[in-house]
Write a protein that holds these residues in place. Structure first.
Motif, PDB file in Angstrom:
ATOM      1  N   GLY A  14       5.697  11.254  -6.406  1.00 20.77           N
ATOM      2  CA  GLY A  14       5.240  10.881  -5.058  1.00 20.77           C
ATOM      3  C   GLY A  14       4.253   9.628  -5.267  1.00 20.77           C
ATOM      4  N   PHE A  15       3.948   9.134  -4.083  1.00 27.18           N
ATOM      5  CA  PHE A  15       3.196   7.862  -3.981  1.00 27.18           C
ATOM      6  C   PHE A  15       1.881   8.202  -4.460  1.00 27.18           C
ATOM      7  CE2 PHE A  15       0.716   4.748  -1.855  1.00 27.18           C
ATOM      8  CZ  PHE A  15       1.369   3.509  -2.399  1.00 27.18           C
ATOM      9  N   GLU A  16       1.155   9.223  -4.029  1.00 25.00           N
ATOM     10  CA  GLU A  16      -0.197   9.817  -4.388  1.00 25.00           C
ATOM     11  C   GLU A  16      -0.317   9.625  -5.623  1.00 25.00           C
ATOM     12  OE1 GLU A  16      -1.734  12.868  -2.402  1.00 25.00           O
ATOM     13  OE2 GLU A  16      -1.396  12.214  -0.392  1.00 25.00           O
ATOM     14  N   LYS A  17       0.483  10.329  -6.606  1.00 29.81           N
ATOM     15  CA  LYS A  17       0.609  10.280  -7.838  1.00 29.81           C
ATOM     16  C   LYS A  17       0.537   8.897  -8.675  1.00 29.81           C
ATOM     17  CE  LYS A  17       0.020  14.883  -8.340  1.00 29.81           C
ATOM     18  NZ  LYS A  17      -1.296  15.614  -8.760  1.00 29.81           N
ATOM     19  N   VAL A  18       1.478   7.960  -7.768  1.00 36.03           N
ATOM     20  CA  VAL A  18       1.413   6.741  -8.311  1.00 36.03           C
ATOM     21  C   VAL A  18       0.161   5.814  -8.501  1.00 36.03           C
ATOM     22  CG1 VAL A  18       2.590   4.422  -7.612  1.00 36.03           C
ATOM     23  CG2 VAL A  18       4.177   6.431  -7.852  1.00 36.03           C
ATOM     24  N   ILE A  19      -0.560   6.107  -7.337  1.00 42.17           N
ATOM     25  CA  ILE A  19      -1.782   5.346  -7.027  1.00 42.17           C
ATOM     26  C   ILE A  19      -2.607   6.115  -7.928  1.00 42.17           C
ATOM     27  CG2 ILE A  19      -3.430   4.824  -5.343  1.00 42.17           C
ATOM     28  CD1 ILE A  19      -1.256   3.186  -5.203  1.00 42.17           C
ATOM     29  N   GLN A  20      -2.766   7.419  -8.261  1.00 41.24           N
ATOM     30  CA  GLN A  20      -3.513   8.198  -9.196  1.00 41.24           C
ATOM     31  C   GLN A  20      -3.358   7.514 -10.599  1.00 41.24           C
ATOM     32  OE1 GLN A  20      -6.376   9.912  -8.224  1.00 41.24           O
ATOM     33  NE2 GLN A  20      -6.920   9.559 -10.519  1.00 41.24           N
ATOM     34  N   SER A  21      -2.275   7.511 -10.895  1.00 41.98           N
ATOM     35  CA  SER A  21      -2.035   6.941 -12.318  1.00 41.98           C
ATOM     36  C   SER A  21      -2.480   5.324 -12.588  1.00 41.98           C
ATOM     37  CB  SER A  21      -0.553   6.978 -12.828  1.00 41.98           C
ATOM     38  OG  SER A  21       0.355   6.029 -11.918  1.00 41.98           O
ATOM     39  N   VAL A  22      -2.229   4.470 -11.438  1.00 43.00           N
ATOM     40  CA  VAL A  22      -2.777   3.205 -11.354  1.00 43.00           C
ATOM     41  C   VAL A  22      -4.190   3.167 -11.557  1.00 43.00           C
ATOM     42  CG1 VAL A  22      -3.076   1.093 -10.263  1.00 43.00           C
ATOM     43  CG2 VAL A  22      -0.693   2.341 -10.418  1.00 43.00           C
ATOM     44  N   ARG A  23      -4.880   4.131 -10.700  1.00 45.77           N
ATOM     45  CA  ARG A  23      -6.135   4.264 -10.802  1.00 45.77           C
ATOM     46  C   ARG A  23      -6.636   4.617 -12.039  1.00 45.77           C
ATOM     47  NH1 ARG A  23      -9.929   7.692  -6.353  1.00 45.77           N
ATOM     48  NH2 ARG A  23     -12.098   6.984  -7.055  1.00 45.77           N
ATOM     49  N   GLN A  75     -10.804   2.127  -1.171  1.00 43.63           N
ATOM     50  CA  GLN A  75      -9.953   1.903  -0.286  1.00 43.63           C
ATOM     51  C   GLN A  75      -8.306   1.592  -0.836  1.00 43.63           C
ATOM     52  OE1 GLN A  75     -10.752  -1.129   2.732  1.00 43.63           O
ATOM     53  NE2 GLN A  75      -9.202  -0.477   4.277  1.00 43.63           N
ATOM     54  N   LEU A  76      -7.951   2.766  -1.173  1.00 42.46           N
ATOM     55  CA  LEU A  76      -6.686   2.789  -2.017  1.00 42.46           C
ATOM     56  C   LEU A  76      -5.682   2.423  -1.173  1.00 42.46           C
ATOM     57  CD1 LEU A  76      -7.251   6.151  -4.060  1.00 42.46           C
ATOM     58  CD2 LEU A  76      -7.471   3.676  -4.809  1.00 42.46           C
ATOM     59  N   PRO A  77      -4.522   1.626  -1.815  1.00 47.28           N
ATOM     60  CA  PRO A  77      -3.232   1.309  -0.966  1.00 47.28           C
ATOM     61  C   PRO A  77      -2.699   2.564  -0.185  1.00 47.28           C
ATOM     62  CG  PRO A  77      -3.199   0.342  -3.264  1.00 47.28           C
ATOM     63  CD  PRO A  77      -4.386   1.232  -3.100  1.00 47.28           C
ATOM     64  N   ARG A  78      -2.017   2.436   0.998  1.00 50.27           N
ATOM     65  CA  ARG A  78      -1.329   3.478   1.505  1.00 50.27           C
ATOM     66  C   ARG A  78       0.241   3.158   1.161  1.00 50.27           C
ATOM     67  NH1 ARG A  78      -4.207   6.818   4.278  1.00 50.27           N
ATOM     68  NH2 ARG A  78      -2.368   7.337   5.740  1.00 50.27           N
ATOM     69  N   PRO A  79       1.136   3.952   1.409  1.00 55.58           N
ATOM     70  CA  PRO A  79       2.429   3.766   1.205  1.00 55.58           C
ATOM     71  C   PRO A  79       3.000   2.860   2.358  1.00 55.58           C
ATOM     72  CG  PRO A  79       2.164   6.073   1.775  1.00 55.58           C
ATOM     73  CD  PRO A  79       0.842   5.480   1.653  1.00 55.58           C
ATOM     74  N   ARG A 109       6.925  -3.320  -2.974  1.00 52.64           N
ATOM     75  CA  ARG A 109       8.150  -3.663  -2.283  1.00 52.64           C
ATOM     76  C   ARG A 109       9.386  -2.686  -2.395  1.00 52.64           C
ATOM     77  NH1 ARG A 109       8.669  -7.868  -6.972  1.00 52.64           N
ATOM     78  NH2 ARG A 109       9.583  -6.520  -8.592  1.00 52.64           N
ATOM     79  N   GLU A 110      10.085  -2.227  -1.254  1.00 49.60           N
ATOM     80  CA  GLU A 110      11.232  -1.573  -1.236  1.00 49.60           C
ATOM     81  C   GLU A 110      12.214  -2.139  -2.290  1.00 49.60           C
ATOM     82  OE1 GLU A 110      11.480   0.950   2.605  1.00 49.60           O
ATOM     83  OE2 GLU A 110      12.172  -1.187   2.784  1.00 49.60           O
ATOM     84  N   GLU A 151       2.401  -4.102  -9.529  1.00 45.58           N
ATOM     85  CA  GLU A 151       3.468  -4.294  -8.798  1.00 45.58           C
ATOM     86  C   GLU A 151       4.346  -2.666  -8.593  1.00 45.58           C
ATOM     87  OE1 GLU A 151       6.082  -7.255  -9.993  1.00 45.58           O
ATOM     88  OE2 GLU A 151       5.066  -8.867  -9.482  1.00 45.58           O
ATOM     89  N   ILE A 152       4.506  -2.371  -7.656  1.00 46.02           N
ATOM     90  CA  ILE A 152       4.956  -0.851  -7.396  1.00 46.02           C
ATOM     91  C   ILE A 152       6.297  -1.317  -6.624  1.00 46.02           C
ATOM     92  CG2 ILE A 152       4.699   1.392  -6.282  1.00 46.02           C
ATOM     93  CD1 ILE A 152       1.704   0.650  -6.238  1.00 46.02           C
ATOM     94  N   GLU A 153       7.571  -0.828  -7.196  1.00 47.38           N
ATOM     95  CA  GLU A 153       8.812  -1.097  -6.833  1.00 47.38           C
ATOM     96  C   GLU A 153       9.441   0.473  -6.676  1.00 47.38           C
ATOM     97  OE1 GLU A 153      13.400  -2.693  -7.794  1.00 47.38           O
ATOM     98  OE2 GLU A 153      11.523  -3.220  -8.965  1.00 47.38           O
ATOM     99  N   TYR A 154       9.578   0.677  -5.042  1.00 49.22           N
ATOM    100  CA  TYR A 154       9.989   1.856  -4.626  1.00 49.22           C
ATOM    101  C   TYR A 154      11.469   2.485  -5.180  1.00 49.22           C
ATOM    102  CZ  TYR A 154       6.155   2.336  -1.412  1.00 49.22           C
ATOM    103  OH  TYR A 154       4.759   2.195  -1.057  1.00 49.22           O
TER     104      TYR A 154
END
Length: 316
Positions: free
Chosen positions: A243-252, A307-311, A270-271, A208-211
């Motif tokens: 930033g979002f790219e770093k968020v996804i990289q940390s999850v990955r 296919q990583l999630p996009r913001p 979610r916002e 879960e990613i909360e903005y």
């Protein structure tokens, strides 16, 4: 569907499911990497035939028409099965001839790849009719005078290599207690076998990613739940503000740890329910009337990584 396509298709299905953690002999274990390039080009095939005045064996050409080379079951030590592109085959073969690893006058080989610190070879003379097994292998330090026959043509070699997870399967029959001391007393052995890594098989993971409340307050909150589907328990929660790219990289990075295996990954973005007014000198929080949400489901880690999630829109 031909045999080569069926074998490669089965491996790709396994990879897409996330089943990439492997174990080879001497307890070499880890998360394997794979690469499947585009098909060979007609110009590369023509260049090869012009260079050697000989056509490729049919099974090998069928493979190249699917993928011009491949990297299969590559571990962190770089070992695994590497099949060269056809242009690389020309380069590697001519280089081997130049350095007299291939004795051109009486040895006729193509260097088509590498496996387990050795070169993978096709005997050109045997490949002319395909009635005689043409696959060979030789250590990097040796010449082709000392090449060992694998005893197969390319199609069977590829299938057995996949079953053996990129290992030299044709040598398995040669291991014995008398010759190799494969299992020895721990007090007398000089080099201990690596201990196994404990693997956690997790049925499902939910991310879960909360903005953040504003772009200036840029901390995302990431929560990772693990366990059975709809019964997951919170495994970790942290803030990420780069930033979002770093968020996804940390999850990955978290999901790629070699001791984990996930059969299902769900990502929910979610916002925030409250938004900050960027125009005010002081951030006043107001209710976000229509917070954006997005849910994605992946069939294992490999599908997620490919296919990583996009913001969400507006947060690019």
């Amino acid at each position: 569907m031909n045999q080569i396509a069926a074998v490669i298709g089965g491996l790709q299905q396994k990879i897409n499911h996330g089943s990439t953690f492997i174990q080879r002999k001497y307890n070499e274990i880890g998360q394997a990497k794979f690469n499947f390039p585009e098909p060979v080009t007609a110009s590369s095939l023509a260049a090869f035939e012009a260079e050697f005045n000989q056509k490729l064996p049919s099974e090998y050409q069928t493979f190249l028409e699917l993928h011009d080379g491949a990297d299969l079951f590559i571990l962190d030590d770089g070992l695994g099965l590497v099949l060269h592109s056809l242009d690389q085959v020309i380069e590697a073969t001519n280089e081997a001839i130049e350095y007299e690893l291939i004795h051109e006058e009486f040895d006729h080989y193509w260097v088509i790849g590498e496996i387990n610190e050795g070169y993978l070879l096709i005997n050109r003379e045997f490949a002319k009719t395909e009635d005689t097994p043409y696959m060979y292998w030789v250590f990097h330090e040796l010449s082709t005078e000392e090449a060992d026959p694998i005893g197969q043509n390319f199609g069977t070699f590829l299938e057995y290599s996949i079953i053996a997870q990129g290992d030299v399967f044709w040598e398995f029959k040669n291991f014995s207690i008398e010759k190799d001391n494969y299992f020895v007393d721990e007090e007398t052995q000089e080099e201990k076998v690596k201990p196994p890594i404990s693997i956690r098989f997790v049925d499902s993971v939910r991310v879960e990613i909360e903005y953040p409340v504003s772009e200036t307050y840029s901390y995302f909150t990431i929560s990772i739940y693990e366990g059975k589907f709809e019964q997951e328990k919170l495994g970790m929660r942290y803030n990420e503000g780069r930033g979002f790219e770093k968020v996804i990289q940390s999850v990955r990075d978290h999901l790629s740890y070699e001791q984990y295996h996930f059969s299902s990954i769900r990502v929910f973005q979610r916002e925030p329910l409250l938004r900050a007014n960027e125009d005010q000198s002081e951030h006043l929080l107001t209710r976000n009337q229509n917070p954006q949400q997005q849910g994605l489901r992946y069939d294992g880690y490999r599908a997620f990584a490919d296919q990583l999630p996009r913001p969400l829109p507006g947060w690019e």
